[in-house]
Design a protein around this motif. Structure first.
Motif, short mmCIF file in Angstrom:
data_model
loop_
_atom_site.label_atom_id
_atom_site.label_comp_id
_atom_site.label_asym_id
_atom_site.label_seq_id
_atom_site.Cartn_x
_atom_site.Cartn_y
_atom_site.Cartn_z
N PRO A 107 0.81 -1.26 0.18
CA PRO A 107 0.15 -0.20 0.08
C PRO A 107 0.85 1.15 0.11
N GLU A 108 0.37 2.28 -0.62
CA GLU A 108 0.95 3.53 -0.70
C GLU A 108 1.48 4.19 0.72
N TRP A 109 0.64 3.92 1.51
CA TRP A 109 1.12 4.53 2.90
C TRP A 109 2.11 3.88 3.50
N PHE A 110 2.25 2.80 3.44
CA PHE A 110 3.50 1.75 3.80
C PHE A 110 4.78 2.52 3.63
N SER A 160 5.05 5.77 2.22
CA SER A 160 5.14 7.13 2.34
C SER A 160 5.34 7.40 4.12
N LYS A 161 4.42 6.49 4.61
CA LYS A 161 4.45 7.13 6.23
C LYS A 161 5.58 5.94 7.03
N LEU A 162 5.94 4.82 6.52
CA LEU A 162 6.60 4.02 7.58
C LEU A 162 8.05 3.78 6.75
N ASN A 163 8.21 3.22 5.88
CA ASN A 163 9.66 2.88 5.07
C ASN A 163 9.67 3.01 3.79
N PRO A 164 10.47 4.33 3.37
CA PRO A 164 10.40 4.48 1.90
C PRO A 164 11.22 3.46 1.01
N VAL A 165 11.98 2.56 1.55
CA VAL A 165 12.51 1.47 0.93
C VAL A 165 11.43 0.17 0.82
N PRO A 222 -3.59 0.50 12.18
CA PRO A 222 -2.17 0.37 11.69
C PRO A 222 -2.10 0.89 10.15
N GLU A 223 -3.34 0.96 9.39
CA GLU A 223 -3.18 1.60 7.96
C GLU A 223 -3.03 3.01 7.95
N ASP A 224 -3.08 3.68 9.16
CA ASP A 224 -2.89 5.08 9.12
C ASP A 224 -2.07 5.48 10.31
N PRO A 225 -0.89 4.92 10.42
CA PRO A 225 0.24 5.31 11.29
C PRO A 225 0.31 6.72 11.79
N SER A 226 0.47 6.97 12.82
CA SER A 226 0.41 8.27 13.44
C SER A 226 1.83 8.87 13.18
N SER A 227 1.87 10.19 12.66
CA SER A 227 3.16 10.95 12.75
C SER A 227 3.78 11.03 13.94
N LEU A 228 3.18 10.83 15.23
CA LEU A 228 3.74 10.91 16.40
C LEU A 228 4.61 9.88 16.94
N SER A 229 4.35 8.63 16.16
CA SER A 229 4.92 7.46 16.62
C SER A 229 6.63 7.41 16.02
N ALA A 230 7.33 6.92 16.65
CA ALA A 230 8.73 6.68 16.11
C ALA A 230 8.63 5.33 15.11
N LYS A 231 9.36 5.52 14.09
CA LYS A 231 9.37 4.41 12.91
C LYS A 231 10.84 3.55 13.07
#
Length: 237
Positions: A41-44, A46-51, A66-75
């Motif tokens: 999914p695109e969100w993965f 863009s929001k979690l791991n660009p690789v 989980p499909e809309d991870p928060s910008s406040l969490s550490a990745k």
């Protein structure tokens, strides 16, 4: 521990499984989300791991879909980085020893696993590594195992054990199914070699790791065999 943990993984990924093992050994509560690696999914990315690779661990922030991870969490990405993070997050779990010498040994064992197991056995299954070099790699790991010890380092399960266990399971599958791009029968032959006295210490250690409850809970052998059958289809004649 009130901070949320969400693990993004794939069930056939050995790198995902080693994180599951560490979480299980730490008795850590977390959410697991299976990522479709064939159609990420695109969100993965863009929001979690660009690789676009698993595993990814999110820590802290609000409890969200989980499909809309928060910008406040550490990745946190890269499996061995995540292992060390969990060892720091749960210092009483024993995932990393308190003794600095033993900690160094754990890190060396992980480095050896990456160099001598991950790379060598996978290259063998792909048909790009010799049978003898696989045996040498396993022998190198065996020499790191101390007599009379149940674990890779010291007297407690550590991230060194979590790191190697998924690869031990996949190596066992290869020796029992002969799946791979190597010449027919070489997987079975490898299994026969590992059953001999030369590798007794390694074999006993591997079986102890595969018998642990945390491993049994996170291992999907049917899925892994299916994946191997789809991936390794160009057997060397």
């Amino acid at each position: 521990m009130s901070e949320q943990l969400t693990l993004y993984l794939h069930k056939v990924s050995p790198f995902s499984q080693k994180i599951q093992l560490a979480l299980a050994e730490a008795n850590a509560p977390y959410r697991a989300y299976q990522v479709n690696l064939r159609n990420k999914p695109e969100w993965f990315t863009s929001k979690l791991n660009p690789v676009g690779q698993v595993p990814v661990l999110t820590y802290g922030g609000p409890n969200v879909n989980p499909e809309d991870p928060s910008s406040l969490s550490a990745k946190i990405v890269e499996s061995n980085v995540i292992l060390e993070f969990l060892a720091d997050l749960y210092p009483n779990s024993g995932l990393l020893p308190k003794d600095p010498v033993l900690r160094a040994k754990v890190r060396f064992f992980i480095d050896a696993t990456m160099k001598h197991v991950e790379g060598t056995y996978l290259a063998f299954v792909q048909g790009n590594e010799s049978f003898d070099n696989v045996l040498k790699a396993i022998e190198f790991i065996q020499e790191l195992l101390e007599e009379g010890r149940n674990f890779a380092v010291g007297d407690h399960y550590t991230i060194a054990d979590a790191c190697i266990s998924p690869h031990l399971a996949r190596l066992k599958i290869v020796t029992e199914t002969d799946i791979g791009n190597f010449p027919a029968g070489m997987g079975y032959r490898l299994g026969e070699e590992l059953e001999g006295p030369r590798f007794a210490k390694f074999k006993k250690y591997a079986q102890r790791m595969l018998d642990r409850p945390g491993f049994q809970q996170t291992h999907d052998e049917e899925a892994i065999i299916g994946y191997f059958k789809r991936r390794f289809t160009n057997r060397i004649q």
